[in-house]
Write a protein that holds these residues in place. Sequence first.
Motif, mmCIF file in Angstrom:
data_model
loop_
_atom_site.group_PDB
_atom_site.id
_atom_site.type_symbol
_atom_site.label_atom_id
_atom_site.label_comp_id
_atom_site.label_asym_id
_atom_site.label_seq_id
_atom_site.Cartn_x
_atom_site.Cartn_y
_atom_site.Cartn_z
ATOM 1 N N LEU A 123 0.800 -1.215 0.000
ATOM 2 C CA LEU A 123 0.000 0.000 0.000
ATOM 3 C C LEU A 123 0.841 1.279 0.000
ATOM 4 O O LEU A 123 0.295 2.374 0.091
ATOM 5 N N ALA A 124 2.139 1.150 -0.113
ATOM 6 C CA ALA A 124 3.027 2.313 -0.010
ATOM 7 C C ALA A 124 2.667 3.424 -0.992
ATOM 8 O O ALA A 124 2.781 4.601 -0.669
ATOM 9 N N THR A 177 0.765 3.520 9.673
ATOM 10 C CA THR A 177 1.764 4.421 10.259
ATOM 11 C C THR A 177 3.089 3.706 10.454
ATOM 12 O O THR A 177 4.155 4.238 10.111
ATOM 13 N N GLU A 178 3.042 2.521 10.988
ATOM 14 C CA GLU A 178 4.279 1.753 11.202
ATOM 15 C C GLU A 178 4.981 1.443 9.880
ATOM 16 O O GLU A 178 6.194 1.534 9.770
ATOM 17 N N MET A 179 4.192 1.086 8.867
ATOM 18 C CA MET A 179 4.774 0.776 7.563
ATOM 19 C C MET A 179 5.486 1.999 6.999
ATOM 20 O O MET A 179 6.619 1.915 6.530
ATOM 21 N N TYR A 180 4.850 3.170 7.075
ATOM 22 C CA TYR A 180 5.475 4.383 6.529
ATOM 23 C C TYR A 180 6.689 4.808 7.357
ATOM 24 O O TYR A 180 7.692 5.276 6.808
ATOM 25 N N LEU A 181 6.642 4.628 8.663
ATOM 26 C CA LEU A 181 7.813 4.938 9.486
ATOM 27 C C LEU A 181 8.984 4.017 9.138
ATOM 28 O O LEU A 181 10.137 4.457 9.068
ATOM 29 N N ARG A 193 9.515 2.628 6.262
ATOM 30 C CA ARG A 193 10.020 3.068 4.952
ATOM 31 C C ARG A 193 10.890 4.318 5.097
ATOM 32 O O ARG A 193 11.903 4.452 4.412
ATOM 33 N N LEU A 194 10.481 5.222 5.964
ATOM 34 C CA LEU A 194 11.301 6.416 6.216
ATOM 35 C C LEU A 194 12.682 6.021 6.728
ATOM 36 O O LEU A 194 13.704 6.534 6.262
ATOM 37 N N LYS A 195 12.712 5.114 7.676
ATOM 38 C CA LYS A 195 14.002 4.673 8.235
ATOM 39 C C LYS A 195 14.836 3.934 7.191
ATOM 40 O O LYS A 195 16.052 4.092 7.135
ATOM 41 N N ARG A 196 14.191 3.136 6.357
ATOM 42 C CA ARG A 196 14.898 2.324 5.371
ATOM 43 C C ARG A 196 15.475 3.164 4.231
ATOM 44 O O ARG A 196 16.609 2.941 3.801
ATOM 45 N N TYR A 197 14.711 4.118 3.731
ATOM 46 C CA TYR A 197 15.138 4.849 2.538
ATOM 47 C C TYR A 197 15.801 6.208 2.802
ATOM 48 O O TYR A 197 16.358 6.812 1.897
ATOM 49 N N ASP A 198 15.739 6.711 4.034
ATOM 50 C CA ASP A 198 16.334 8.013 4.317
ATOM 51 C C ASP A 198 17.843 8.060 4.109
ATOM 52 O O ASP A 198 18.344 9.048 3.579
ATOM 53 N N PRO A 199 18.614 7.022 4.457
ATOM 54 C CA PRO A 199 20.062 7.111 4.199
ATOM 55 C C PRO A 199 20.391 7.299 2.715
ATOM 56 O O PRO A 199 21.362 7.957 2.368
ATOM 57 N N THR A 200 19.546 6.769 1.839
ATOM 58 C CA THR A 200 19.780 6.912 0.399
ATOM 59 C C THR A 200 19.189 8.206 -0.143
ATOM 60 O O THR A 200 19.854 8.951 -0.860
ATOM 61 N N LEU A 201 17.939 8.483 0.209
ATOM 62 C CA LEU A 201 17.230 9.625 -0.364
ATOM 63 C C LEU A 201 17.403 10.924 0.416
ATOM 64 O O LEU A 201 17.185 12.002 -0.126
ATOM 65 N N LYS A 202 17.740 10.820 1.693
ATOM 66 C CA LYS A 202 17.951 11.992 2.562
ATOM 67 C C LYS A 202 16.792 12.993 2.475
ATOM 68 O O LYS A 202 16.965 14.140 2.145
ATOM 69 N N VAL A 207 14.982 15.558 7.951
ATOM 70 C CA VAL A 207 16.048 16.158 8.748
ATOM 71 C C VAL A 207 16.141 15.434 10.076
ATOM 72 O O VAL A 207 17.188 14.932 10.462
ATOM 73 N N THR A 208 15.022 15.375 10.793
ATOM 74 C CA THR A 208 14.983 14.678 12.078
ATOM 75 C C THR A 208 13.732 13.812 12.083
ATOM 76 O O THR A 208 12.619 14.338 12.019
ATOM 77 N N LEU A 209 13.921 12.529 12.163
ATOM 78 C CA LEU A 209 12.789 11.601 12.191
ATOM 79 C C LEU A 209 12.368 11.421 13.643
ATOM 80 O O LEU A 209 13.154 10.962 14.477
ATOM 81 N N THR A 210 11.175 11.832 13.960
ATOM 82 C CA THR A 210 10.655 11.669 15.325
ATOM 83 C C THR A 210 9.460 10.731 15.268
ATOM 84 O O THR A 210 8.329 11.145 15.050
ATOM 85 N N ALA A 211 9.739 9.472 15.416
ATOM 86 C CA ALA A 211 8.689 8.458 15.352
ATOM 87 C C ALA A 211 7.782 8.577 16.547
ATOM 88 O O ALA A 211 6.614 8.311 16.491
#
Length: 168
Positions: A123-124, A146-150, A152-161, A164-168
């Motif tokens: 469903l992404a 919400t968990e799925m999108y969080l 994905r944020l953690k997984r793809y942020d190192p590549t896509l940047k 700025v600050t992920l506050t789950a």
Amino acid sequence: MVDRRRFMQTCTGLGLGSTLFPGVLWAQTQAKGAVKITKEMIDAAAAVADVAISDEYKQMMLDKLNEQAKGYEAIYALHMPNSVEPALLFDPIVNDTKFETERKPERISAAPNIAAPKNVEELAFASVRELAELVRTKKVSSSALTEMYLQRLKRYDPTLKFSVTLTA
């Protein structure tokens, strides 16, 4: 009349801002009361500043500086007194504009018939309307989305940047 600040910006844009050249050229235009900057003025200023400027660049400078001067002349021709406040707010609404004030019922597009996915990750890229229908019919929980999108944020942020600050 040419504005000194814009004149210096143009010279800086041409890569001549840190040299003596803009000051000399500016002084020439002011001393002669010149309405238009000429190639001879640029040549003289370049000679004083000991800067080599090709004919191609001189023509570009002439075009740009004299084009800006026309805009300044038009502004000065308005003869606005200092008591007129500058425009700090842009309001695109014309005085005679009429707006619809009648309230209309909300219209929502038809609910898509979506089966619950085996993996919530599928469903992404679903639309908000599709996700809303899945949550409304309790085929997927909002916390699972919400968990799925969080994740994905953690997984793809190192590549896509993209955060700025992920506050789950």
